[in-house]
Design a protein around this motif. Structure first.
Motif, PDB file in Angstrom:
ATOM      1  N   LEU A 167       0.836  -1.203   0.000  1.00  0.00           N
ATOM      2  CA  LEU A 167       0.000   0.000   0.000  1.00  0.00           C
ATOM      3  C   LEU A 167       0.866   1.247   0.000  1.00  0.00           C
ATOM      4  O   LEU A 167       1.887   1.323   0.696  1.00  0.00           O
ATOM      5  CB  LEU A 167      -0.916   0.014   1.225  1.00  0.00           C
ATOM      6  N   HIS A 168       0.439   2.221  -0.805  1.00  0.00           N
ATOM      7  CA  HIS A 168       1.055   3.541  -0.790  1.00  0.00           C
ATOM      8  C   HIS A 168      -0.057   4.575  -0.765  1.00  0.00           C
ATOM      9  O   HIS A 168      -1.024   4.488  -1.525  1.00  0.00           O
ATOM     10  CB  HIS A 168       1.931   3.769  -2.021  1.00  0.00           C
ATOM     11  N   GLY A 169       0.054   5.548   0.148  1.00  0.00           N
ATOM     12  CA  GLY A 169      -0.979   6.562   0.272  1.00  0.00           C
ATOM     13  C   GLY A 169      -0.422   7.965   0.178  1.00  0.00           C
ATOM     14  O   GLY A 169       0.679   8.242   0.662  1.00  0.00           O
ATOM     15  N   THR A 170      -1.182   8.852  -0.458  1.00  0.00           N
ATOM     16  CA  THR A 170      -0.870  10.276  -0.504  1.00  0.00           C
ATOM     17  C   THR A 170      -1.962  11.013   0.254  1.00  0.00           C
ATOM     18  O   THR A 170      -3.150  10.851  -0.055  1.00  0.00           O
ATOM     19  CB  THR A 170      -0.810  10.786  -1.953  1.00  0.00           C
ATOM     20  N   VAL A 171      -1.573  11.809   1.237  1.00  0.00           N
ATOM     21  CA  VAL A 171      -2.544  12.526   2.069  1.00  0.00           C
ATOM     22  C   VAL A 171      -2.921  13.827   1.359  1.00  0.00           C
ATOM     23  O   VAL A 171      -2.120  14.759   1.280  1.00  0.00           O
ATOM     24  CB  VAL A 171      -1.988  12.800   3.473  1.00  0.00           C
ATOM     25  N   ILE A 172      -4.129  13.869   0.830  1.00  0.00           N
ATOM     26  CA  ILE A 172      -4.607  15.029   0.076  1.00  0.00           C
ATOM     27  C   ILE A 172      -4.951  16.172   1.023  1.00  0.00           C
ATOM     28  O   ILE A 172      -4.508  17.299   0.852  1.00  0.00           O
ATOM     29  CB  ILE A 172      -5.832  14.639  -0.765  1.00  0.00           C
ATOM     30  N   LEU A 173      -5.767  15.875   2.018  1.00  0.00           N
ATOM     31  CA  LEU A 173      -6.161  16.843   3.033  1.00  0.00           C
ATOM     32  C   LEU A 173      -6.217  16.163   4.390  1.00  0.00           C
ATOM     33  O   LEU A 173      -6.468  14.950   4.480  1.00  0.00           O
ATOM     34  CB  LEU A 173      -7.529  17.453   2.717  1.00  0.00           C
ATOM     35  N   GLY A 174      -6.012  16.936   5.448  1.00  0.00           N
ATOM     36  CA  GLY A 174      -6.110  16.401   6.788  1.00  0.00           C
ATOM     37  C   GLY A 174      -4.884  15.601   7.188  1.00  0.00           C
ATOM     38  O   GLY A 174      -3.803  15.743   6.607  1.00  0.00           O
ATOM     39  N   THR A 175      -5.067  14.722   8.165  1.00  0.00           N
ATOM     40  CA  THR A 175      -3.974  13.928   8.727  1.00  0.00           C
ATOM     41  C   THR A 175      -4.298  12.450   8.670  1.00  0.00           C
ATOM     42  O   THR A 175      -5.415  12.030   9.001  1.00  0.00           O
ATOM     43  CB  THR A 175      -3.716  14.340  10.190  1.00  0.00           C
ATOM     44  N   ALA A 176      -3.332  11.646   8.248  1.00  0.00           N
ATOM     45  CA  ALA A 176      -3.422  10.192   8.272  1.00  0.00           C
ATOM     46  C   ALA A 176      -2.163   9.663   8.937  1.00  0.00           C
ATOM     47  O   ALA A 176      -1.058   9.994   8.513  1.00  0.00           O
ATOM     48  CB  ALA A 176      -3.559   9.631   6.856  1.00  0.00           C
TER      49      ALA A 176
END
Length: 320
Positions: A167-176
């Motif tokens: 898995l790879h994620g890009t945080v568009i808005l907010g916090t993860a």
């Protein structure tokens, strides 16, 4: 990014209609044509499900082969009381606005426009553009305390990332996790672009006070055991601390979430307000050429506002 002929008011808001626990509600998209050769799948607002946190509008489009087409061509149009989020997987979108901003937004870059009290903009594929166009256009409702703020446009080319096996994620808005997007937010919310490798299985940590929805952008994925085809969206409710994900093939999805939006609002055309009078005034200002400024450089006429319904618009809760 919205078609000009929508005349039905779509009111939202109210915590009382948010499920107290997890659900699996598959939302069926409605196809609608925009300017140029772009056809979008509208997932929010949806029959019976109008918002996810402060997210109030979700269009998914593509991938479209626009090699011999003009691509996206959305003439100048106004916004009030919301933020627009432009998110691409393929292609480019040229943004112009009444503040004088001219910016090309490319894949995995954040184009974030806060309309505040009033702004206008256009969106188009550049004259020389990539063969494929694929992305999502999203809106975030501004709370009453910030909806009259000064309009702004942000362009962020480097966004924080999260990773796990497969898995790879890009945080568009907010916090993860511990990754926080530089994009400005005015309510507790999150938007994450997730890419999954075929055969991978993982569990993504969530905020139990948030409600969530997952939109499959491409590939074949399972979200909490529900198989999602590209362009479909699964509302997940709230009360979750983690989300099971599985990739049946290489794929990607958008995870949208936030604290349930408590305020009651009226959403009509490109405006979000709190009363019928406010919407009527905004339409009048746009048609008379005041308040929303002017977009310079777009080759074409600006959009005319649709006709208002014959009955006053009423602020209402989240469900019809």
């Amino acid at each position: 990014m919205r078609e000009p002929d929508r005349q039905v008011p779509t009111p939202h808001g109210g915590r009382e209609h948010v499920p107290a626990g997890p659900v699996r509600e598959l939302l069926t998209p409605r196809e609608t044509a925009l300017g140029g050769s772009t056809v979008v799948r509208r997932l929010l607002p949806n029959l019976g499900r109008r918002m996810v946190g402060a997210w109030c509008f979700v269009d998914h489009y593509g991938p479209d082969d626009i090699a011999d087409e003009p691509g996206m061509q959305v003439p100048p149009h106004p916004h009030l009381g919301l933020q627009t989020v432009s998110w691409l997987h393929q292609g480019e979108v040229l943004h112009r606005d009444s503040l004088g901003n001219l910016q090309t937004v490319r894949p995995r870059e954040l184009g974030l426009m806060t309309s505040g009290r009033a702004i206008s903009h256009s969106e188009e594929s550049p004259r020389e553009h990539a063969r494929l166009l694929h992305g999502a256009q999203l809106w975030v409702a501004l709370p009453d305390t910030h909806r009259h703020t000064t309009p702004t446009f942000e362009h962020h080319t480097h966004l924080p990332e999260i990773t796990a096996p497969g898995l790879h994620g890009t945080v568009i808005l907010g916090t993860a996790d511990t990754a926080t997007s530089p994009g400005t937010t005015h309510t507790p919310l999150v938007g994450i672009d997730l890419t999954l490798t075929e055969g991978s299985t993982t569990r993504l940590p969530l905020e139990p006070d948030f409600e969530y929805a997952a939109l499959t952008m491409s590939g074949r994925t399972e979200v909490d055991g529900v198989r999602l085809e590209p362009g479909s969206m699964l509302y997940l409710g709230s009360g979750r601390r983690e989300l099971p994900l599985r990739a049946l093939a290489d794929g990607s999805l958008l995870l949208l979430g936030g604290e349930p939006f408590e305020e009651k609002i009226v959403m009509w055309w490109n405006f979000i307000g709190r009363s019928s009078e406010e919407i009527v005034q905004a339409r009048s200002d746009w048609m008379e050429g005041s308040r929303f400024g002017e977009v310079h450089g777009y080759d074409g006429q600006r959009l005319a506002a649709p006709t208002l319904p014959s009955v006053p618009l009423k602020p209402r809760g989240r469900a019809r």
